[in-house]
Design a protein around this motif. Structure first.
Motif, short mmCIF file in Angstrom:
data_model
loop_
_atom_site.label_atom_id
_atom_site.label_comp_id
_atom_site.label_asym_id
_atom_site.label_seq_id
_atom_site.Cartn_x
_atom_site.Cartn_y
_atom_site.Cartn_z
N THR A 10 3.74 -7.49 1.72
CA THR A 10 4.04 -7.97 3.05
C THR A 10 3.82 -9.49 3.01
O THR A 10 4.78 -10.18 3.38
N ARG A 11 2.45 -9.98 2.70
CA ARG A 11 2.39 -11.24 2.59
C ARG A 11 3.17 -12.04 1.61
O ARG A 11 3.77 -13.09 1.98
N LEU A 12 3.52 -11.45 0.58
CA LEU A 12 4.33 -12.11 -0.53
C LEU A 12 5.83 -12.14 -0.25
O LEU A 12 6.37 -13.21 -0.26
N LEU A 13 6.11 -11.02 0.42
CA LEU A 13 7.57 -10.91 1.26
C LEU A 13 7.59 -12.00 2.12
O LEU A 13 8.74 -12.84 2.28
N GLY A 14 6.55 -12.46 2.81
CA GLY A 14 6.84 -13.13 4.23
C GLY A 14 6.71 -14.73 3.44
O GLY A 14 7.18 -15.57 4.18
N GLN A 15 6.40 -14.95 2.36
CA GLN A 15 6.24 -16.58 1.69
C GLN A 15 7.64 -16.62 1.41
O GLN A 15 7.79 -18.06 1.11
N ARG A 137 12.81 -12.09 5.35
CA ARG A 137 12.11 -12.34 6.57
C ARG A 137 12.10 -11.01 7.19
O ARG A 137 11.19 -10.44 7.80
N ALA A 138 13.28 -10.46 7.25
CA ALA A 138 13.61 -8.79 7.91
C ALA A 138 12.58 -7.93 7.29
O ALA A 138 12.32 -7.11 7.86
N LEU A 139 12.69 -7.88 6.05
CA LEU A 139 12.15 -6.97 5.20
C LEU A 139 10.38 -7.23 5.42
O LEU A 139 9.79 -6.27 5.45
N ALA A 140 10.19 -8.32 5.49
CA ALA A 140 8.50 -8.50 5.58
C ALA A 140 8.16 -8.06 7.19
O ALA A 140 7.10 -7.33 7.25
N GLN A 141 9.04 -8.21 8.14
CA GLN A 141 8.69 -7.83 9.29
C GLN A 141 8.65 -6.40 9.55
O GLN A 141 8.07 -5.93 10.26
N ARG A 142 9.82 -5.79 8.85
CA ARG A 142 9.94 -4.29 9.03
C ARG A 142 8.71 -3.63 8.30
O ARG A 142 8.23 -2.74 9.00
N LEU A 143 8.22 -4.07 7.22
CA LEU A 143 7.18 -3.40 6.54
C LEU A 143 5.95 -3.78 7.43
O LEU A 143 4.97 -2.80 7.57
N SER A 144 5.57 -5.04 7.81
CA SER A 144 4.61 -5.43 8.73
C SER A 144 4.38 -4.55 9.99
O SER A 144 3.30 -3.88 10.35
N ARG A 145 5.53 -4.32 10.82
CA ARG A 145 5.56 -3.00 11.70
C ARG A 145 5.44 -1.70 11.53
O ARG A 145 4.56 -1.09 12.07
N ARG A 146 5.76 -1.33 10.20
CA ARG A 146 5.34 -0.05 9.95
C ARG A 146 3.87 0.21 9.46
O ARG A 146 3.06 1.01 9.76
N LEU A 147 3.27 -0.83 9.11
CA LEU A 147 1.87 -0.95 8.67
C LEU A 147 1.21 -1.09 9.81
O LEU A 147 0.02 -0.47 10.02
#
Length: 196
Positions: A10-15, A137-147
């Motif tokens: 998630t951190r990597l996606l967010g970067q 950004r959308a993928l990072a947010q989606r994964l973060s919300r699931r976690l």
């Protein structure tokens, strides 16, 4: 299936999105200029985009062969990440073409002596980078919300456990299923399989 650290992923996606925004701003800055030294002005951008494309593709591979692919919406997310990777690669190629478009006046008669063609390639590269940034950004947010959601984590763990318990397919690295297989046709006297 490999088990990866999804918080780190998630951190990597967010970067990716902020990096692309920085690179887009750089491309826009060069686009506004006369681009009189295209190699000097654009090569650093091309190299950074190429490195980012490699990083994104490496992450795509890691996620597509991990528990991420079997989580809820996993296959859709992998498909979206694949698209974002191709957009970053395309942006890198377009910036390379922008260099070539500006230097081809040294090689070919009738080449465009103005920076307009290069500017057009840079504009298209910026569009691709914007799309990839939005997706990342959308993928990072989606994964973060699931976690952070206990219910989502529970649902995903059940999907992961079910996948781990399933019999291993011949090609366990394949994420996208093909059409249902059809049994082979029986060999006949005229078929190549029946000949010796």
């Amino acid at each position: 299936m490999q088990i990866v650290d999804l918080a780190e992923q998630t951190r990597l996606l967010g970067q990716v999105a902020p990096t692309l925004e920085t690179l887009t701003a750089e491309a826009e800055r060069v686009r506004e200029e006369e681009i009189l030294a295209p190699i000097d002005q654009l090569t650093p951008l091309v190299l950074r985009l190429h490195e980012l494309a490699l990083t994104c593709t490496r992450q795509l591979h890691d996620l597509s062969t991990s528990q991420y692919a079997v989580m809820a919406y996993g296959r859709e997310n992998v498909a979206r990440l694949t698209e974002a990777c191709s957009q970053v690669s395309l942006a890198s190629a377009l910036c390379s073409i922008a260099i070539s478009s500006r230097t081809e006046i040294l090689l070919y008669r009738g080449a465009d002596p103005t920076p307009s063609t290069s500017r057009n390639h840079l504009r298209r590269a910026c569009v691709e980078m914007d799309r990839a940034a939005t997706t990342s950004r959308a993928l990072a947010q989606r994964l973060s919300r699931r976690l952070v959601s206990a219910a989502a984590r529970n649902e995903d763990q059940q999907l992961i456990d079910r996948s781990l318990a399933a019999p291993v397919a011949a090609d366990s690295g394949t994420v996208i299923a093909g059409p249902p297989s059809t049994p082979p046709e029986p060999a006949t006297a005229s078929s190549p399989r029946s000949r010796h």
